[in-house]
Design a protein around this motif. Sequence first.
Motif, PDB file in Angstrom:
ATOM      1  N   GLY A  38      67.133  28.872 -36.347  1.00 54.76           N
ATOM      2  CA  GLY A  38      66.067  28.619 -35.372  1.00 54.76           C
ATOM      3  C   GLY A  38      64.775  29.281 -35.813  1.00 54.76           C
ATOM      4  O   GLY A  38      64.625  29.710 -36.963  1.00 54.76           O
ATOM      5  N   GLU A  86      62.066  23.604 -28.714  1.00 55.32           N
ATOM      6  CA  GLU A  86      61.823  22.370 -29.467  1.00 55.32           C
ATOM      7  C   GLU A  86      61.488  21.187 -28.563  1.00 55.32           C
ATOM      8  O   GLU A  86      60.738  20.291 -28.961  1.00 55.32           O
ATOM      9  CB  GLU A  86      63.066  22.014 -30.300  1.00 55.32           C
ATOM     10  CG  GLU A  86      63.329  22.953 -31.461  1.00 55.32           C
ATOM     11  CD  GLU A  86      64.612  22.592 -32.201  1.00 55.32           C
ATOM     12  OE1 GLU A  86      64.952  21.396 -32.271  1.00 55.32           O
ATOM     13  OE2 GLU A  86      65.292  23.515 -32.699  1.00 55.32           O
ATOM     14  N   LEU A 107      73.575  31.925 -29.972  1.00 52.68           N
ATOM     15  CA  LEU A 107      72.277  31.451 -29.474  1.00 52.68           C
ATOM     16  C   LEU A 107      71.898  32.186 -28.190  1.00 52.68           C
ATOM     17  O   LEU A 107      72.707  32.279 -27.266  1.00 52.68           O
ATOM     18  CB  LEU A 107      72.345  29.947 -29.180  1.00 52.68           C
ATOM     19  CG  LEU A 107      72.486  29.004 -30.370  1.00 52.68           C
ATOM     20  CD1 LEU A 107      72.781  27.591 -29.893  1.00 52.68           C
ATOM     21  CD2 LEU A 107      71.212  29.006 -31.216  1.00 52.68           C
ATOM     22  N   GLN A 162      66.339  28.001 -28.174  1.00 51.07           N
ATOM     23  CA  GLN A 162      65.843  27.236 -29.322  1.00 51.07           C
ATOM     24  C   GLN A 162      65.669  25.766 -28.934  1.00 51.07           C
ATOM     25  O   GLN A 162      64.658  25.151 -29.246  1.00 51.07           O
ATOM     26  CB  GLN A 162      66.805  27.370 -30.511  1.00 51.07           C
ATOM     27  CG  GLN A 162      66.396  26.575 -31.750  1.00 51.07           C
ATOM     28  CD  GLN A 162      65.108  27.065 -32.391  1.00 51.07           C
ATOM     29  OE1 GLN A 162      64.822  28.263 -32.407  1.00 51.07           O
ATOM     30  NE2 GLN A 162      64.309  26.141 -32.912  1.00 51.07           N
ATOM     31  N   TRP A 163      66.636  25.205 -28.229  1.00 48.93           N
ATOM     32  CA  TRP A 163      66.542  23.808 -27.790  1.00 48.93           C
ATOM     33  C   TRP A 163      65.360  23.627 -26.834  1.00 48.93           C
ATOM     34  O   TRP A 163      64.586  22.675 -26.947  1.00 48.93           O
ATOM     35  CB  TRP A 163      67.852  23.366 -27.114  1.00 48.93           C
ATOM     36  CG  TRP A 163      67.854  21.892 -26.795  1.00 48.93           C
ATOM     37  CD1 TRP A 163      68.324  20.877 -27.583  1.00 48.93           C
ATOM     38  CD2 TRP A 163      67.328  21.268 -25.610  1.00 48.93           C
ATOM     39  NE1 TRP A 163      68.121  19.664 -26.961  1.00 48.93           N
ATOM     40  CE2 TRP A 163      67.514  19.865 -25.753  1.00 48.93           C
ATOM     41  CE3 TRP A 163      66.714  21.740 -24.458  1.00 48.93           C
ATOM     42  CZ2 TRP A 163      67.122  18.945 -24.777  1.00 48.93           C
ATOM     43  CZ3 TRP A 163      66.309  20.830 -23.478  1.00 48.93           C
ATOM     44  CH2 TRP A 163      66.517  19.450 -23.646  1.00 48.93           C
TER      45      TRP A 163
END
Length: 275
Positions: free
Chosen positions: A181, A256, A212, A252-253
């Motif tokens: 990431g 993005e 994560l 991280q998702w």
Amino acid sequence: MTDDKDVLRDVWFGRIPTCFTLYQDEITEREAEPYYLLLPRISYLTLVTDKVKKHFQKVMRQEEVSEIWFEYEGTPLKWHYPIGLLFDLHASNTALPWSITVHFKNFPEKDLLHCHSKDVIEAHFMACIKEADALKHKSQVINEMQKKDHKQLWMGLQNDKFEQFWAINRKLMEYPAEESGFRYIPFRIYQATTERPFIQKLFRPIASGGELHTLGDLLKDVCPSAITPEDGEQKTQVMIHGIEPMLETPLQWLSEHMSYPDNFLHISIIPRPTD
């Protein structure tokens, strides 16, 4: 970057139905009708309200017109905050359309930055993107881009062109294959119940053990009051783009897919409605 293009589209095309009315003390030649507009959540008030300005200037005496500014229920609205953030922070539990008051006098110098041209918005927007890339990639991606790429990001936002914007922005959302990431997550947390502008600190998307980090991990570390006390009821809502993401969602998702075009996650902590 995982390719959830539908999410990117939904974020980009989010709209808020809004009713603009002229402040009652403004001096007009004739009655000012309200003006209705679908505001793009991802844009900035001063970038998308030229029509609003023209509409009300038609009924104003020219000598009474100075810099336009907007207010909601007594709170001046910061143009340098994205529209969706302003709505989530100040109005998310109110009936639509969002009712915004338009002023042409008595600019609140203590509360708002001046915005005399679109160049000011562009400079602010690009400064945010550069700050975000410093956090994500030590500025390597943005610095390797050409001036025309920077311009394409801005023109994509200004002209509401999803494909034009994302053709460049996707490079800012990538990371080396050997990494899991970004270096740090660009985020700002805003609280409706405090005078503090926002909370921002260094926070990695990946824990030292390799797992994560989630939205819940971030809030626990940065703003623990936003997490439900184990024995008490939940007093707050955590909003991004008008929805409450699950606290288990990987940061991280979110970074993005749910960042604003300035590449920051703008997270609102607001009181949960009591009714």
